[in-house]
Design an enzyme around this catalytic site. Structure first.
Site, PDB file in Angstrom:
ATOM      1  CD  GLU A  71      22.903  28.942  -0.146  1.00 17.65           C
ATOM      2  OE1 GLU A  71      23.084  30.133   0.227  1.00 17.65           O
ATOM      3  OE2 GLU A  71      22.438  28.655  -1.251  1.00 17.65           O
ATOM      4  CB  SER A  81      19.223  27.767  16.740  1.00 14.56           C
ATOM      5  OG  SER A  81      20.196  26.741  16.770  1.00 14.56           O
ATOM      6  N   GLY A 139      17.644  21.727  15.186  1.00 15.23           N
ATOM      7  CA  GLY A 139      19.016  21.225  15.316  1.00 15.23           C
ATOM      8  C   GLY A 139      19.675  21.365  13.959  1.00 15.23           C
ATOM      9  CB  THR A 186      17.647  34.029  -1.284  1.00 20.67           C
ATOM     10  OG1 THR A 186      18.403  34.212  -0.086  1.00 20.67           O
ATOM     11  CG2 THR A 186      17.002  35.332  -1.692  1.00 20.67           C
ATOM     12  CE1 TYR A 243      23.168  31.198  14.544  1.00 23.54           C
ATOM     13  CE2 TYR A 243      23.477  29.117  15.699  1.00 23.54           C
ATOM     14  CZ  TYR A 243      22.777  29.895  14.789  1.00 23.54           C
ATOM     15  OH  TYR A 243      21.673  29.371  14.142  1.00 23.54           O
ATOM     16  CE  LYS A 275      19.545  31.850  15.027  1.00 27.77           C
ATOM     17  NZ  LYS A 275      18.429  32.335  14.197  1.00 27.77           N
TER      18      LYS A 275
HETATM   19  P1  NAP Z   1      20.862  29.653   4.802  1.00 22.32           P
HETATM   20  O1  NAP Z   1      20.618  28.574   3.816  1.00 22.32           O
HETATM   21  O2  NAP Z   1      22.226  30.253   4.851  1.00 22.32           O
HETATM   22  O3  NAP Z   1      19.768  30.799   4.613  1.00 22.32           O
HETATM   23  C1  NAP Z   1      19.853  32.012   5.325  1.00 22.32           C
HETATM   24  C2  NAP Z   1      18.935  33.049   4.698  1.00 22.32           C
HETATM   25  O4  NAP Z   1      19.058  34.267   5.460  1.00 22.32           O
HETATM   26  C3  NAP Z   1      19.318  33.366   3.264  1.00 22.32           C
HETATM   27  O5  NAP Z   1      18.144  33.399   2.495  1.00 22.32           O
HETATM   28  C4  NAP Z   1      19.930  34.767   3.343  1.00 22.32           C
HETATM   29  O6  NAP Z   1      19.585  35.479   2.164  1.00 22.32           O
HETATM   30  C5  NAP Z   1      19.187  35.358   4.549  1.00 22.32           C
HETATM   31  N1  NAP Z   1      19.926  36.454   5.158  1.00 22.32           N
HETATM   32  C6  NAP Z   1      21.117  36.394   5.826  1.00 22.32           C
HETATM   33  N2  NAP Z   1      21.510  37.625   6.196  1.00 22.32           N
HETATM   34  C7  NAP Z   1      20.545  38.490   5.764  1.00 22.32           C
HETATM   35  C8  NAP Z   1      20.386  39.896   5.823  1.00 22.32           C
HETATM   36  N3  NAP Z   1      21.302  40.687   6.424  1.00 22.32           N
HETATM   37  N4  NAP Z   1      19.294  40.448   5.267  1.00 22.32           N
HETATM   38  C9  NAP Z   1      18.371  39.678   4.660  1.00 22.32           C
HETATM   39  N5  NAP Z   1      18.456  38.335   4.566  1.00 22.32           N
HETATM   40  C10 NAP Z   1      19.545  37.760   5.099  1.00 22.32           C
HETATM   41  O7  NAP Z   1      20.593  29.119   6.277  1.00 22.32           O
HETATM   42  P2  NAP Z   1      19.318  28.398   6.954  1.00 22.32           P
HETATM   43  O8  NAP Z   1      19.848  27.219   7.651  1.00 22.32           O
HETATM   44  O9  NAP Z   1      18.186  28.245   6.021  1.00 22.32           O
HETATM   45  O10 NAP Z   1      18.979  29.487   8.068  1.00 22.32           O
HETATM   46  C11 NAP Z   1      17.688  29.984   8.325  1.00 22.32           C
HETATM   47  C12 NAP Z   1      17.539  30.221   9.815  1.00 22.32           C
HETATM   48  O11 NAP Z   1      17.611  28.962  10.486  1.00 22.32           O
HETATM   49  C13 NAP Z   1      18.637  31.091  10.430  1.00 22.32           C
HETATM   50  O12 NAP Z   1      18.053  32.001  11.325  1.00 22.32           O
HETATM   51  C14 NAP Z   1      19.517  30.083  11.164  1.00 22.32           C
HETATM   52  O13 NAP Z   1      20.184  30.672  12.259  1.00 22.32           O
HETATM   53  C15 NAP Z   1      18.465  29.083  11.605  1.00 22.32           C
HETATM   54  N6  NAP Z   1      18.984  27.754  11.932  1.00 22.32           N
HETATM   55  C16 NAP Z   1      19.680  27.021  11.035  1.00 22.32           C
HETATM   56  C17 NAP Z   1      20.162  25.774  11.407  1.00 22.32           C
HETATM   57  C18 NAP Z   1      20.951  24.912  10.461  1.00 22.32           C
HETATM   58  O14 NAP Z   1      21.593  23.937  10.923  1.00 22.32           O
HETATM   59  N7  NAP Z   1      20.944  25.180   9.176  1.00 22.32           N
HETATM   60  C19 NAP Z   1      19.919  25.280  12.696  1.00 22.32           C
HETATM   61  C20 NAP Z   1      19.200  26.050  13.582  1.00 22.32           C
HETATM   62  C21 NAP Z   1      18.719  27.285  13.201  1.00 22.32           C
HETATM   63  P3  NAP Z   1      20.558  36.477   1.363  1.00 22.32           P
HETATM   64  O15 NAP Z   1      21.939  35.941   1.486  1.00 22.32           O
HETATM   65  O16 NAP Z   1      20.000  36.461  -0.025  1.00 22.32           O
HETATM   66  O17 NAP Z   1      20.352  37.779   2.040  1.00 22.32           O
END
Ligand code: NAP
Length: 249
Positions: free
Chosen positions: A188, A139, A183, A11, A152, A156
């Site tokens: 969001e 991550s 990174g 989403t 966190y 990871k």
């Molecule tokens: P995001 O924009 O906040 O997206 C996170 C997604 O996870 C949303 O679609 C949310 O959907 C879903 N989610 C969270 N809790 C959930 C639950 N309990 N059940 C089902 N769905 C859930 O963040 P993003 O950056 O794309 O994150 C994606 C992945 O990348 C994560 O694992 C994050 O740790 C990793 N990551 C991100 C970064 C960064 O800098 N952004 C860096 C390294 C790794 P709903 O709210 O609709 O449930």
């Protein structure tokens, strides 16, 4: 070849970007997350472009919800060829000894237990058909530990370890496992980490040019399209200005 691809956390951010890129490639998509309205809009948009897309709204931290949803998913699409364990979050940024236990539990429940519930539900069918690909979004916080990142980072690191564990446990069954370690990506993520404080979240992405969700989605599409005999095990992807969690320009 058309594949059935299940994306958790479709989403927003990286998951949403994966959905559009895989949609363009003509794959069948199973999109999951907790926000039904967003899932509906995505399925409508993708369907209008001829993509075979399905939405399943559930919380990956609730094992019963996962099991019910996965049963329904199998009933709807048969097997899942690619599972992208992307849903995850960081909540809070405190020193460990000042940490908020509820925040820790949300991160552990989502990033570790949710990923495990999904994998436990989906992987047996991959093993049964002796083919499949599991992609875990970890991550750089799974490679190094930064100040205030404590729990966190621990979750990871667990994803990193589970990627290795899945690979050795399912290698005999022809299952590919890829660990993706991004990174900083502008999504969001920071809004969630700072509990809706948009001003604080925006500041994070003003320090240097961050990755875009599409950059990680490109890498995920690439690893998914490798030939049968090739498995990309681990990818660390950072913005050019970010060497690791501690050093940026
Ligand atoms: P995001 O924009 O906040 O997206 C996170 C997604 O996870 C949303 O679609 C949310 O959907 C879903 N989610 C969270 N809790 C959930 C639950 N309990 N059940 C089902 N769905 C859930 O963040 P993003 O950056 O794309 O994150 C994606 C992945 O990348 C994560 O694992 C994050 O740790 C990793 N990551 C991100 C970064 C960064 O800098 N952004 C860096 C390294 C790794 P709903 O709210 O609709 O449930």
């Amino acid at each position: 070849m058309m594949k059935t691809i299940l994306i958790t956390g479709a989403t927003a951010g990286i998951g949403e970007a994966c959905a559009s890129k895989f949609g363009v490639e003509g794959h069948r998509l199973v999109l999951t997350g907790r926000r039904q309205d967003r899932l509906n809009t995505m399925v409508e948009n993708l369907s209008s472009k001829g993509v075979d897309a399905y939405a399943f709204c559930f919380d990956i931290t609730k094992k019963e919800e996962v099991d019910v949803a996965v049963k329904e998913i199998f009933h709807t699409v048969g097997t899942v060829d690619v599972l992208i364990n992307n849903a995850g979050l960081a909540v809070g940024l405190e020193l460990l000894h000042e940490g908020v236990v509820d925040d820790w539990e949300r991160m552990i429940d989502t990033n570790i237990k949710g990923l495990l519930y999904m994998t436990r539900a989906i992987a047996p069918k991959m093993v049964e058909v002796q083919e499949g690909h599991i992609i875990n979004v970890s991550s750089i916080a799974g490679k190094d530990v930064y100040r205030f990142g404590n729990v966190y980072c621990a979750t990871k690191h667990a994803v990193d370890a589970l990627s290795k564990a899945m690979r050795v446990d399912m290698i005999q069954d022809n299952i590919k496992v890829t660990n993706i370690a991004p990174g900083m990506v502008e999504t969001e993520f920071s809004l969630v980490r700072f509990k809706g404080d948009a001003a604080r979240a925006d500041k994070v992405y003003q320090q240097f040019a961050p990755l875009l969700a599409e950059d990680i989605a490109d890498a995920i599409v690439y690893v998914t399209n490798t030939p049968k005999h090739v498995c990309i095990n681990d990818l660390v992807i950072t913005p050019t200005a970010q060497a690791n969690p501690f050093y940026t320009v």
